[in-house]
Enzyme design. Structure first.
Site, PDB file in Angstrom:
ATOM      1  CB  SER A   1     -43.755  29.423 -92.762  1.00  0.00           C
ATOM      2  OG  SER A   1     -42.961  29.556 -91.630  1.00  0.00           O
TER       3      SER A   1
ATOM      4  CE  LYS B   1     -45.583  32.695 -92.230  1.00  0.00           C
ATOM      5  NZ  LYS B   1     -44.595  33.944 -91.781  1.00  0.00           N
TER       6      LYS B   1
ATOM      7  CG  HIS C   1     -46.954  29.332 -88.753  1.00  0.00           C
ATOM      8  ND1 HIS C   1     -45.591  30.280 -88.764  1.00  0.00           N
ATOM      9  CD2 HIS C   1     -46.194  28.036 -88.834  1.00  0.00           C
ATOM     10  CE1 HIS C   1     -44.678  29.540 -88.658  1.00  0.00           C
ATOM     11  NE2 HIS C   1     -45.023  28.000 -88.826  1.00  0.00           N
ATOM     12  CG  ASN C   2     -45.495  34.200 -88.021  1.00  0.00           C
ATOM     13  OD1 ASN C   2     -45.514  32.985 -88.803  1.00  0.00           O
ATOM     14  ND2 ASN C   2     -44.961  35.219 -88.524  1.00  0.00           N
TER      15      ASN C   2
ATOM     16  CD  GLU D   1     -42.006  31.454 -85.714  1.00  0.00           C
ATOM     17  OE1 GLU D   1     -42.511  30.931 -86.763  1.00  0.00           O
ATOM     18  OE2 GLU D   1     -41.282  32.376 -85.664  1.00  0.00           O
TER      19      GLU D   1
HETATM   20  N1  NAP Z   1     -36.969  37.212 -93.908  1.00  0.00           N
HETATM   21  C1  NAP Z   1     -37.763  36.005 -93.355  1.00  0.00           C
HETATM   22  O1  NAP Z   1     -37.445  35.244 -92.842  1.00  0.00           O
HETATM   23  C2  NAP Z   1     -39.387  35.981 -93.834  1.00  0.00           C
HETATM   24  C3  NAP Z   1     -40.088  34.742 -93.578  1.00  0.00           C
HETATM   25  C4  NAP Z   1     -41.456  34.971 -94.090  1.00  0.00           C
HETATM   26  C5  NAP Z   1     -41.856  35.811 -94.681  1.00  0.00           C
HETATM   27  N2  NAP Z   1     -41.194  36.969 -94.955  1.00  0.00           N
HETATM   28  C6  NAP Z   1     -41.814  38.076 -95.821  1.00  0.00           C
HETATM   29  O2  NAP Z   1     -41.161  37.876 -97.085  1.00  0.00           O
HETATM   30  C7  NAP Z   1     -41.324  39.340 -97.736  1.00  0.00           C
HETATM   31  C8  NAP Z   1     -39.699  39.585 -98.105  1.00  0.00           C
HETATM   32  O3  NAP Z   1     -38.868  39.560 -96.833  1.00  0.00           O
HETATM   33  P1  NAP Z   1     -37.521  39.819 -97.106  1.00  0.00           P
HETATM   34  O4  NAP Z   1     -36.890  39.750 -95.869  1.00  0.00           O
HETATM   35  O5  NAP Z   1     -36.725  39.097 -98.229  1.00  0.00           O
HETATM   36  O6  NAP Z   1     -37.325  41.360 -97.588  1.00  0.00           O
HETATM   37  P2  NAP Z   1     -37.709  42.763 -96.774  1.00  0.00           P
HETATM   38  O7  NAP Z   1     -36.418  43.358 -96.134  1.00  0.00           O
HETATM   39  O8  NAP Z   1     -38.889  42.617 -96.027  1.00  0.00           O
HETATM   40  O9  NAP Z   1     -38.035  43.753 -98.139  1.00  0.00           O
HETATM   41  C9  NAP Z   1     -37.152  43.934 -98.916  1.00  0.00           C
HETATM   42  C10 NAP Z   1     -37.765  43.969-100.584  1.00  0.00           C
HETATM   43  O10 NAP Z   1     -38.678  44.829-100.578  1.00  0.00           O
HETATM   44  C11 NAP Z   1     -38.602  45.723-101.660  1.00  0.00           C
HETATM   45  N3  NAP Z   1     -39.446  47.076-101.495  1.00  0.00           N
HETATM   46  C12 NAP Z   1     -39.791  47.657-100.686  1.00  0.00           C
HETATM   47  N4  NAP Z   1     -40.541  48.525-100.818  1.00  0.00           N
HETATM   48  C13 NAP Z   1     -40.606  48.551-102.107  1.00  0.00           C
HETATM   49  C14 NAP Z   1     -41.660  49.455-102.895  1.00  0.00           C
HETATM   50  N5  NAP Z   1     -42.288  50.664-102.515  1.00  0.00           N
HETATM   51  N6  NAP Z   1     -41.636  49.089-104.174  1.00  0.00           N
HETATM   52  C15 NAP Z   1     -40.965  48.060-104.564  1.00  0.00           C
HETATM   53  N7  NAP Z   1     -40.370  47.157-103.964  1.00  0.00           N
HETATM   54  C16 NAP Z   1     -39.955  47.529-102.566  1.00  0.00           C
HETATM   55  C17 NAP Z   1     -37.105  46.039-101.876  1.00  0.00           C
HETATM   56  O11 NAP Z   1     -36.658  46.586-102.780  1.00  0.00           O
HETATM   57  P3  NAP Z   1     -35.180  47.568-102.872  1.00  0.00           P
HETATM   58  O12 NAP Z   1     -34.223  46.392-103.083  1.00  0.00           O
HETATM   59  O13 NAP Z   1     -35.418  48.201-104.089  1.00  0.00           O
HETATM   60  O14 NAP Z   1     -35.187  48.295-101.872  1.00  0.00           O
HETATM   61  C18 NAP Z   1     -36.429  44.538-101.481  1.00  0.00           C
HETATM   62  O15 NAP Z   1     -36.792  43.962-102.425  1.00  0.00           O
HETATM   63  C19 NAP Z   1     -41.512  40.457 -96.266  1.00  0.00           C
HETATM   64  O16 NAP Z   1     -43.119  40.912 -96.660  1.00  0.00           O
HETATM   65  C20 NAP Z   1     -41.444  39.840 -95.262  1.00  0.00           C
HETATM   66  O17 NAP Z   1     -42.250  39.864 -94.084  1.00  0.00           O
HETATM   67  C21 NAP Z   1     -39.793  37.047 -94.546  1.00  0.00           C
END
Ligand code: NAP
Length: 538
Positions: A181, A235, A238-239, A242
């Site tokens: 988080s 987690k 937590h959300n 939130e």
């Molecule tokens: N954003 C936040 O504030 C936040 C906070 C806490 C947790 N999270 C969690 O952290 C994770 C990452 O979040 P994010 O916002 O950085 O990214 P995201 O937009 O959720 O995901 C994009 C990423 O996933 C990859 N991806 C999607 N499908 C795939 C597949 N079939 N095979 C391989 N790679 C794949 C994409 O690769 P390509 O570049 O090739 O498309 C890219 O690297 C998520 O689970 C999200 O829920 C996010």
């Protein structure tokens, strides 16, 4: 080339690809993205041998916002060399070019990624939760070996994590679901981390995660939460908390604005002031910032030009769905989720706008005089604090019930501590929760801890005044009022649940217990209405 004991069939054997794709916002959004086989990568040398030598102690797969920042965080810590891989190679190349100081070890195939890692290999997956996670796990299982560790740092549903952990464990590879988080900034500077998984993985992973986590009062915001899905469960809650915290703050703002007529900028001052006291928290702090912001295009307060329809990524709904299954009343969180849903139905809101509200003649016209404004605002502050205590108490209740249901040993005080820094609900207040559990580890209801009893006593009258004022004035305050109802329900000597049991027995012969003797009873409602002993059918 990695020796691949798992063989190409291992992915099918692990059976991780039963995707529930529970992230509503993520569903199929990347269907059009390139597949691994489309990605340009260096041609392997003759004989299929990879030239890659292991040089990294940790790897990150998925280099969007969260993954790239987490990789940079890892690289900035003493002793870490970080291997990176992303499905589409442009993100990998961009990260290497943008951050030469990180000295990343880029990989353009899963094989090279595995080969670039020292054994036991440790890789953190930061990809879109759901299908993306399963796809990456399947690929890693093919190139990793028994004893290696795969960490899913995405927002997975905990039941998916339980399934994945079980399937991956069968290959001898460790799988850890870790809630992370703090968003983008947390990932870069220090998140709050909630890892599950085996004790064995924690031995390797613990020091790495401690090195990148936020520090609160000298302690890293990470603890081994419990086995398999425990980390993602915590987690999720937590959300959920939130959601409740944000909704309560929004209700407080709405009441002050409509009650006193103060401008958003003036209310920003109120929140900034609150942030110096017992409500001090990241969410109160950013609320002041948002309310102070002016829209460059119109000159209006930004909050007045933002469409009043709140979105959601689904973790709040998961918290409520899970609570329903566990039979835990998380009414504050549920109202927060429903408030966002209500806001996001413009068609229903449009046709309902003319529904009757309180009449002017009812004497319930809302408006606080200037001299009463300070008292009113203090009432709102106390109502917010009391409702917040309820929301956290409900959330911790859900964690306790989840731990009992899934066989996890979760130290609730330790959870409160790791939320003090790095995460969105970070707050001073969490110290009071860890103190409460330190004093009474098996505390059945958090809000009965002495500190909270005192706070709730102090807030009582204000809380009731605010809820009744909101109701009389026709201002929605669902989280404030449901929290108060929950509180009154808990403290009630007797509840009308007795009548509900009577009704259930009348139409369904569902039976009831009596207060004055053991056993289960049924009244012959359609007969002579005498009472008989009965089987307990609940
Ligand atoms: N954003 C936040 O504030 C936040 C906070 C806490 C947790 N999270 C969690 O952290 C994770 C990452 O979040 P994010 O916002 O950085 O990214 P995201 O937009 O959720 O995901 C994009 C990423 O996933 C990859 N991806 C999607 N499908 C795939 C597949 N079939 N095979 C391989 N790679 C794949 C994409 O690769 P390509 O570049 O090739 O498309 C890219 O690297 C998520 O689970 C999200 O829920 C996010």
């Amino acid at each position: 080339m990695s020796s691949n004991d798992s063989s190409p069939t291992a992915a099918a054997d692990t059976n991780v690809s039963h995707d529930r794709d529970q992230d509503p916002a993520s569903a199929d959004a990347h269907e059009a993205a390139p597949q691994p086989e489309d990605v340009s990568r260096p041609t392997p040398e003759a004989g299929g041998q990879s030239p890659v030598e292991p040089s990294a102690n940790i790897g990150v797969v998925g280099l969007a916002v969260m993954g790239s920042n987490l990789a940079r965080n890892l690289a900035s810590r003493e002793g870490n060399t970080v291997a990176i891989f992303n499905r589409s190679s442009d993100k990998t190349e961009h990260l290497v070019q943008a951050h030469p100081e990180a000295e990343f070890v880029p990989a353009f195939s899963y094989e090279d990624f595995a080969d670039s890692l020292h054994k036991p290999r440790t890789a953190i997956i930061m990809v879109k939760a759901g299908k993306g996670t399963d796809a990456v796990i399947d690929a890693l299982v093919n190139v990793f070996e028994p004893g290696d560790i795969i960490v899913d740092g995405g927002n997975a549903l905990f039941t998916d994590t339980i399934r994945r952990e079980k399937a991956v464990r069968e290959t001898g590879i460790n799988f850890v679901g870790a809630g992370i988080s703090g968003g983008e900034e947390g990932a870069l500077l220090g998140p709050s981390i909630m890892p599950g998984g085996s004790d064995e993985s924690w031995v390797t992973l613990g020091p790495i995660l401690k090195s990148i986590a936020a520090i609160a009062e000298g302690e890293p915001c990470v603890t081994h939460v419990g086995h398999d899905g425990a980390g993602h469960f915590v987690k999720m809650v937590h959300n959920g908390i939130e959601y409740a915290d944000m909704q309560l703050i929004a209700e407080a703002y709405d009441l002050i604005r409509r009650g006193t007529g103060r401008t958003p900028a003036e209310i920003a001052d109120v929140f900034a002031e609150w942030n110096t006291g017992e409500l001090e928290s990241y969410l109160i702090e950013i609320t002041a910032e948002v309310l102070r912001q002016t829209d460059a295009a119109t000159g209006l307060p930004l909050v007045d030009v933002i469409l009043d329809q709140a979105g959601a990524k689904g973790t709040g709904a998961w918290t409520v769905q899970t609570a329903l299954d566990l039979g835990v009343p998380v009414s504050g969180i549920a109202e927060a989720v429903f408030a966002r849903s209500l806001s996001s139905h413009p068609e229903q809101r449009a046709v309902s706008r003319e529904l009757p509200g309180p009449s002017a003649s009812s004497g319930t016209e809302f408006g606080v005089t200037a001299q009463d404004a300070e008292t009113f605002i203090e009432d709102v502050r106390l109502a917010l604090y009391a409702s917040k205590i309820v929301a956290y108490s409900q959330g911790f209740d859900e964690i306790r019930a989840g731990a009992a249901q899934y066989g996890w040993t979760i130290d609730l005080g330790a959870i409160a501590k790791i939320w003090r820094g790095g995460c969105i609900i970070r707050a001073q207040f969490l110290n009071r929760i860890s103190d409460a559990y330190a004093q009474t580890p098996d505390l059945p209801v958090l809000l009965t801890a002495p500190y909270f009893v005192e706070a709730l006593g102090r807030a009582q009258d204000s809380w009731r005044r605010i809820v009744s004022t909101a109701a009389a004035a026709g201002i929605p305050a669902p989280a404030f009022s449901s929290s108060l109802s929950y509180y009154d329900g808990l403290r009630a000597e007797r509840l009308p649940a007795a009548l509900v049991q009577g009704q259930r027995d009348f139409f369904g012969a569902h039976t009831y217990k009596r207060i004055d003797k053991e056993g289960t009873f049924h009244t012959l409602w359609s007969g002579d209405r005498t009472e008989i002993e009965a089987e307990d059918t609940h």
